[in-house]
Design a protein around this motif. Structure first.
Motif, short mmCIF file in Angstrom:
data_model
loop_
_atom_site.label_atom_id
_atom_site.label_comp_id
_atom_site.label_asym_id
_atom_site.label_seq_id
_atom_site.Cartn_x
_atom_site.Cartn_y
_atom_site.Cartn_z
N ILE A 75 111.49 113.09 55.93
CA ILE A 75 112.37 112.11 55.14
C ILE A 75 111.75 112.28 53.70
O ILE A 75 110.64 112.71 53.43
N PRO A 76 112.88 111.90 52.76
CA PRO A 76 112.45 111.89 51.29
C PRO A 76 111.33 110.74 51.10
O PRO A 76 111.45 109.87 51.77
N ILE A 77 110.59 110.96 49.97
CA ILE A 77 109.81 109.91 49.51
C ILE A 77 110.81 109.07 48.87
O ILE A 77 111.63 109.31 48.12
N TYR A 78 110.21 107.71 49.08
CA TYR A 78 111.02 106.40 48.70
C TYR A 78 110.23 105.72 47.88
O TYR A 78 109.11 105.20 48.09
N THR A 79 110.88 105.22 46.63
CA THR A 79 110.30 104.37 45.79
C THR A 79 111.01 103.29 44.98
O THR A 79 110.83 102.38 44.47
N ASN A 80 112.58 103.45 45.38
CA ASN A 80 113.55 102.45 45.08
C ASN A 80 114.48 102.53 45.81
O ASN A 80 114.68 103.03 47.21
N THR A 81 115.75 101.53 45.86
CA THR A 81 116.88 101.32 46.69
C THR A 81 117.52 102.83 47.00
O THR A 81 117.64 103.00 48.12
N TRP A 82 117.69 103.69 45.87
CA TRP A 82 118.53 104.64 45.93
C TRP A 82 117.71 105.62 46.96
O TRP A 82 118.23 106.31 47.90
N THR A 83 116.58 105.82 46.76
CA THR A 83 115.49 106.90 47.50
C THR A 83 115.48 106.38 48.97
O THR A 83 115.41 107.05 49.80
#
Length: 326
Positions: free
Chosen positions: A123-131
């Motif tokens: 999965i992608p790294i996520y730090t905000n709503t878009w990610t």
């Protein structure tokens, strides 16, 4: 013996993160090797790799200067690396992926009998709503693929977290022999299954690899356009669910004029089902922070699917790693 294969092209911002994660693997160090193919990088990728591997004898760097058979792009790099690799198993990942420390053990575990391909979870790294929505998109899709694999329905493989046995790879003739596809992972997957090998999907927190998210909408659409090339090569029973959102929206629009409440109920029902599937996948992977975004995901998914279908059929060429494909 396991050979880890990495195709790298202009990856100066990501390659060290990838190699550092591999250097932390817990599998016995004398039983794995790494082959990195520099695919004519125009930045500092080659220099950075040389500096990192200079005192690591099981890491190898190969500069790719020619084409093997039908292979192009990433498939060509992997064709070269597979020729050099000594392993009984090929573990394939991308230069922007960080793998977990028990990656090799997790991917080898399902390799029994006639298993030729194992797909891991990324999965992608996520730090905000878009990610975070991008991350749930991967969670959702791979959760469905994993369920299909239990019923022996071959959906696809994923080339940034993928194991291929040497025997199954050589049975196909390798990337230099099989037909070229911009979705080289699916093409190899299909060719291996055509040789009567089977497949497995690993969907566990321990096997979770992390890639980088897409930062802009145009880049996101380009990524989806490339994936759509592979998706539309799948059998009809796989393509049909992929195209279902388009037909679903057409039905909803027709019903909206005659039976608006039924149209609304069907749409809300679809949102609920997609949320349930997303939450189930999030729970399996122990990504609790994603729960907060799961209720936004169905809208992202439905609108994103429509945007992908429209963009796919627009006369826009596919650009990948700085190369243009028809």
């Amino acid at each position: 013996m396991v050979s880890i294969l990495i195709a790298a092209r202009n990856e100066e911002h990501t390659i060290l993160r990838c190699l550092q994660s591999i250097d932390q693997l817990t599998y016995p160090r004398n039983q794995w090797e790494v082959w990195i193919g520099d695919d004519d990088s125009q930045d500092q990728t080659h220099t950075l790799i040389e500096g990192f591997i200079c005192n690591k004898p099981n890491f190898h760097l190969l500069r790719i200067t020619n084409t093997l058979g039908n292979a192009r792009g990433k498939a060509n790099v992997l064709a070269h690396l597979a020729q050099q690799a000594q392993g009984d198993y090929f573990l394939i990942t991308d230069a922007d992926v960080a793998v977990p420390s028990h990656w090799i053990q997790c991917m080898l575990a399902p390799c029994q009998g006639q298993v030729g391909v194992v797909t891991g979870i990324t999965i992608p790294i996520y730090t905000n709503t878009w990610t975070a929505l991008q991350a749930i998109d991967w969670v959702y899709a791979l959760y469905i693929i994993e369920k299909l694999s239990h019923w022996q329905i071959p959906a696809t493989a994923m080339g940034n977290n993928m194991l291929v046995t040497r025997l199954s790879y050589e049975a196909t003739g390798g990337y230099a022999t099989i037909p070229f596809s911009i979705t080289e992972d699916y093409q190899l997957f299909k060719e291996i299954l055509d040789r009567r090998y089977t497949f497995r999907q690993v969907y566990t927190h321990e096997a979770l690899a992390l890639t980088l998210p897409i930062s802009t909408a145009p880049a996101w659409l380009q990524q989806r356009k490339r994936w759509a090339h592979g998706a539309l090569q799948t059998p009809w029973y796989i393509r049909l669910p992929l195209l279902a959102p388009l037909f679903f929206w057409i039905i909803l629009l027709i019903l909206a004029f005659s039976q608006p409440w039924l149209s609304l109920c069907l749409w809300l029902g679809s949102l609920l089902i997609q949320t349930i599937i997303a939450v189930a996948g999030i729970h399996r992977l122990k990504q609790q922070k994603l729960y907060w975004y799961s209720f936004l995901f169905p809208l992202y998914f439905q609108l994103g699917t429509l945007a992908t279908l429209i963009y796919y059929y627009l006369p826009v060429k596919t650009i990948w790693k700085g190369r243009t494909y028809e």
